[in-house]
Design a protein around this motif. Structure first.
Motif, PDB file in Angstrom:
ATOM      1  N   ARG A  35       0.843  -1.204   0.000  1.00  0.00           N
ATOM      2  CA  ARG A  35       0.000   0.000   0.000  1.00  0.00           C
ATOM      3  C   ARG A  35       0.875   1.249   0.000  1.00  0.00           C
ATOM      4  O   ARG A  35       0.568   2.231  -0.657  1.00  0.00           O
ATOM      5  CB  ARG A  35      -0.940   0.022   1.216  1.00  0.00           C
ATOM      6  N   TYR A  36       1.972   1.222   0.757  1.00  0.00           N
ATOM      7  CA  TYR A  36       2.876   2.363   0.787  1.00  0.00           C
ATOM      8  C   TYR A  36       3.360   2.669  -0.634  1.00  0.00           C
ATOM      9  O   TYR A  36       3.313   3.815  -1.074  1.00  0.00           O
ATOM     10  CB  TYR A  36       4.074   2.099   1.710  1.00  0.00           C
ATOM     11  N   ASP A  37       3.835   1.634  -1.333  1.00  0.00           N
ATOM     12  CA  ASP A  37       4.322   1.839  -2.706  1.00  0.00           C
ATOM     13  C   ASP A  37       3.219   2.386  -3.601  1.00  0.00           C
ATOM     14  O   ASP A  37       3.458   3.278  -4.421  1.00  0.00           O
ATOM     15  CB  ASP A  37       4.869   0.544  -3.295  1.00  0.00           C
ATOM     16  N   LEU A  38       2.013   1.852  -3.458  1.00  0.00           N
ATOM     17  CA  LEU A  38       0.883   2.296  -4.278  1.00  0.00           C
ATOM     18  C   LEU A  38       0.615   3.785  -4.099  1.00  0.00           C
ATOM     19  O   LEU A  38       0.344   4.495  -5.060  1.00  0.00           O
ATOM     20  CB  LEU A  38      -0.364   1.486  -3.905  1.00  0.00           C
ATOM     21  N   PHE A  39       0.722   4.254  -2.884  1.00  0.00           N
ATOM     22  CA  PHE A  39       0.413   5.654  -2.602  1.00  0.00           C
ATOM     23  C   PHE A  39       1.589   6.594  -2.846  1.00  0.00           C
ATOM     24  O   PHE A  39       1.443   7.803  -2.704  1.00  0.00           O
ATOM     25  CB  PHE A  39      -0.118   5.803  -1.180  1.00  0.00           C
ATOM     26  N   HIS A  40       2.765   6.040  -3.219  1.00  0.00           N
ATOM     27  CA  HIS A  40       3.939   6.878  -3.450  1.00  0.00           C
ATOM     28  C   HIS A  40       4.586   6.672  -4.816  1.00  0.00           C
ATOM     29  O   HIS A  40       5.621   7.253  -5.096  1.00  0.00           O
ATOM     30  CB  HIS A  40       4.972   6.631  -2.345  1.00  0.00           C
ATOM     31  N   THR A  41       3.997   5.874  -5.678  1.00  0.00           N
ATOM     32  CA  THR A  41       4.576   5.601  -6.986  1.00  0.00           C
ATOM     33  C   THR A  41       4.035   6.552  -8.047  1.00  0.00           C
ATOM     34  O   THR A  41       2.994   7.183  -7.848  1.00  0.00           O
ATOM     35  CB  THR A  41       4.278   4.134  -7.398  1.00  0.00           C
ATOM     36  N   LYS A  42       4.728   6.623  -9.163  1.00  0.00           N
ATOM     37  CA  LYS A  42       4.228   7.402 -10.298  1.00  0.00           C
ATOM     38  C   LYS A  42       3.160   6.640 -11.071  1.00  0.00           C
ATOM     39  O   LYS A  42       2.269   7.238 -11.652  1.00  0.00           O
ATOM     40  CB  LYS A  42       5.379   7.756 -11.253  1.00  0.00           C
ATOM     41  N   ALA A  43       3.286   5.296 -11.092  1.00  0.00           N
ATOM     42  CA  ALA A  43       2.352   4.503 -11.902  1.00  0.00           C
ATOM     43  C   ALA A  43       2.173   3.110 -11.306  1.00  0.00           C
ATOM     44  O   ALA A  43       3.083   2.574 -10.668  1.00  0.00           O
ATOM     45  CB  ALA A  43       2.854   4.394 -13.335  1.00  0.00           C
ATOM     46  N   VAL A  44       1.004   2.543 -11.555  1.00  0.00           N
ATOM     47  CA  VAL A  44       0.723   1.154 -11.176  1.00  0.00           C
ATOM     48  C   VAL A  44       0.176   0.429 -12.396  1.00  0.00           C
ATOM     49  O   VAL A  44      -0.694   0.946 -13.091  1.00  0.00           O
ATOM     50  CB  VAL A  44      -0.259   1.048  -9.986  1.00  0.00           C
ATOM     51  N   ASP A  60     -12.256  -3.101   1.191  1.00  0.00           N
ATOM     52  CA  ASP A  60     -13.276  -2.408   0.412  1.00  0.00           C
ATOM     53  C   ASP A  60     -12.627  -1.793  -0.829  1.00  0.00           C
ATOM     54  O   ASP A  60     -11.817  -0.866  -0.725  1.00  0.00           O
ATOM     55  CB  ASP A  60     -13.935  -1.339   1.271  1.00  0.00           C
ATOM     56  N   VAL A  61     -12.966  -2.304  -1.984  1.00  0.00           N
ATOM     57  CA  VAL A  61     -12.357  -1.877  -3.245  1.00  0.00           C
ATOM     58  C   VAL A  61     -12.641  -0.408  -3.545  1.00  0.00           C
ATOM     59  O   VAL A  61     -11.756   0.337  -3.970  1.00  0.00           O
ATOM     60  CB  VAL A  61     -12.846  -2.778  -4.407  1.00  0.00           C
ATOM     61  N   LEU A  62     -13.867   0.031  -3.324  1.00  0.00           N
ATOM     62  CA  LEU A  62     -14.205   1.426  -3.634  1.00  0.00           C
ATOM     63  C   LEU A  62     -13.564   2.393  -2.643  1.00  0.00           C
ATOM     64  O   LEU A  62     -13.213   3.518  -3.008  1.00  0.00           O
ATOM     65  CB  LEU A  62     -15.721   1.596  -3.697  1.00  0.00           C
ATOM     66  N   ALA A  65     -10.173   2.963  -3.972  1.00  0.00           N
ATOM     67  CA  ALA A  65     -10.201   3.974  -5.042  1.00  0.00           C
ATOM     68  C   ALA A  65     -10.194   5.375  -4.447  1.00  0.00           C
ATOM     69  O   ALA A  65      -9.443   6.246  -4.900  1.00  0.00           O
ATOM     70  CB  ALA A  65     -11.422   3.771  -5.935  1.00  0.00           C
ATOM     71  N   ASP A  66     -11.007   5.587  -3.413  1.00  0.00           N
ATOM     72  CA  ASP A  66     -11.037   6.898  -2.745  1.00  0.00           C
ATOM     73  C   ASP A  66      -9.678   7.247  -2.148  1.00  0.00           C
ATOM     74  O   ASP A  66      -9.216   8.389  -2.250  1.00  0.00           O
ATOM     75  CB  ASP A  66     -12.101   6.919  -1.641  1.00  0.00           C
ATOM     76  N   GLN A  67      -9.030   6.276  -1.515  1.00  0.00           N
ATOM     77  CA  GLN A  67      -7.706   6.508  -0.926  1.00  0.00           C
ATOM     78  C   GLN A  67      -6.685   6.848  -2.002  1.00  0.00           C
ATOM     79  O   GLN A  67      -5.856   7.738  -1.817  1.00  0.00           O
ATOM     80  CB  GLN A  67      -7.248   5.279  -0.149  1.00  0.00           C
ATOM     81  N   LEU A  68      -6.752   6.144  -3.112  1.00  0.00           N
ATOM     82  CA  LEU A  68      -5.813   6.403  -4.204  1.00  0.00           C
ATOM     83  C   LEU A  68      -5.994   7.816  -4.752  1.00  0.00           C
ATOM     84  O   LEU A  68      -5.018   8.535  -4.974  1.00  0.00           O
ATOM     85  CB  LEU A  68      -6.017   5.360  -5.308  1.00  0.00           C
ATOM     86  N   ILE A  69      -7.237   8.232  -4.926  1.00  0.00           N
ATOM     87  CA  ILE A  69      -7.530   9.591  -5.399  1.00  0.00           C
ATOM     88  C   ILE A  69      -7.009  10.620  -4.400  1.00  0.00           C
ATOM     89  O   ILE A  69      -6.406  11.628  -4.782  1.00  0.00           O
ATOM     90  CB  ILE A  69      -9.047   9.765  -5.623  1.00  0.00           C
ATOM     91  N   ARG A  70      -7.188  10.356  -3.145  1.00  0.00           N
ATOM     92  CA  ARG A  70      -6.796  11.305  -2.097  1.00  0.00           C
ATOM     93  C   ARG A  70      -5.283  11.320  -1.857  1.00  0.00           C
ATOM     94  O   ARG A  70      -4.677  12.381  -1.705  1.00  0.00           O
ATOM     95  CB  ARG A  70      -7.545  10.946  -0.810  1.00  0.00           C
ATOM     96  N   LEU A  71      -4.647  10.141  -1.828  1.00  0.00           N
ATOM     97  CA  LEU A  71      -3.255  10.044  -1.404  1.00  0.00           C
ATOM     98  C   LEU A  71      -2.241  10.056  -2.548  1.00  0.00           C
ATOM     99  O   LEU A  71      -1.064  10.333  -2.320  1.00  0.00           O
ATOM    100  CB  LEU A  71      -3.051   8.784  -0.556  1.00  0.00           C
ATOM    101  N   PHE A 103     -14.466   0.079  -9.696  1.00  0.00           N
ATOM    102  CA  PHE A 103     -13.204   0.694  -9.278  1.00  0.00           C
ATOM    103  C   PHE A 103     -12.667   1.591 -10.396  1.00  0.00           C
ATOM    104  O   PHE A 103     -12.338   2.757 -10.173  1.00  0.00           O
ATOM    105  CB  PHE A 103     -12.211  -0.430  -8.942  1.00  0.00           C
ATOM    106  N   CYS A 104     -12.614   1.047 -11.597  1.00  0.00           N
ATOM    107  CA  CYS A 104     -12.079   1.804 -12.739  1.00  0.00           C
ATOM    108  C   CYS A 104     -12.991   2.958 -13.133  1.00  0.00           C
ATOM    109  O   CYS A 104     -12.509   4.030 -13.512  1.00  0.00           O
ATOM    110  CB  CYS A 104     -11.841   0.869 -13.919  1.00  0.00           C
ATOM    111  N   THR A 105     -14.297   2.765 -13.035  1.00  0.00           N
ATOM    112  CA  THR A 105     -15.238   3.847 -13.340  1.00  0.00           C
ATOM    113  C   THR A 105     -15.040   5.011 -12.383  1.00  0.00           C
ATOM    114  O   THR A 105     -15.035   6.180 -12.797  1.00  0.00           O
ATOM    115  CB  THR A 105     -16.689   3.322 -13.277  1.00  0.00           C
ATOM    116  N   LYS A 106     -14.835   4.697 -11.108  1.00  0.00           N
ATOM    117  CA  LYS A 106     -14.609   5.746 -10.112  1.00  0.00           C
ATOM    118  C   LYS A 106     -13.321   6.501 -10.407  1.00  0.00           C
ATOM    119  O   LYS A 106     -13.287   7.734 -10.394  1.00  0.00           O
ATOM    120  CB  LYS A 106     -14.566   5.135  -8.709  1.00  0.00           C
TER     121      LYS A 106
END
Length: 131
Positions: A35-44, A60-62, A65-71, A103-106
């Motif tokens: 999760r740390y890498d996901l929130f600090h990388t340029k791309a996944v 919770d998948v959605l 998505a919210d965390q990814l948008i925020r972080l 997830f992708c739609t969001k």
């Protein structure tokens, strides 16, 4: 956020590297990243596998998505399109397919750009107004 989608083995990662100037070190794999890498990388890449991991771990998948948008709002998400084929018979596989789509739609609704890649050729299907 930017998204690159398309079928499996269509050249999405190479396309994203070329268009967005990414290097291998800039990209984490959704099937194994922390999760740390996901929130600090340029791309996944393999974001659909990230969804599969979330389901397996009971997350919770959605909310992810919210965390990814925020972080990590500037992330480039590379994802295999899995919703265009035969509907799976297995209920768990159907749930995975549906949640990956949600997830992708969001993420796409938030993204500045969405690119669709076929045979290594991309087309921009969403671009923020004024760009």
């Amino acid at each position: 956020m930017k998204m690159v989608t398309g079928g499996a083995f269509e050249g999405k990662t190479s396309y994203a590297m070329r268009v967005f100037g990414l290097r291998d070190a800039d990209i984490v794999d959704g099937s194994s990243c922390s999760r740390y890498d996901l929130f600090h990388t340029k791309a996944v890449k393999h974001a659909e596998q990230l969804v599969k991991r979330c389901l397996r771990e009971g997350d919770d998948v959605l909310e992810l998505a919210d965390q990814l948008i925020r972080l990590n709002p500037g992330i480039i998400v590379i994802v295999n399109e899995i919703g265009c084929g035969v509907i799976p018979v297995d209920p768990a596989d159907r749930n995975y397919r549906e949640l990956t789509g949600r997830f992708c739609t969001k993420l796409a609704s938030y993204a500045d750009e969405v690119h669709r890649v076929t045979y290594g050729q991309g087309i921009v299907i969403k671009k923020a107004e004024g760009e």
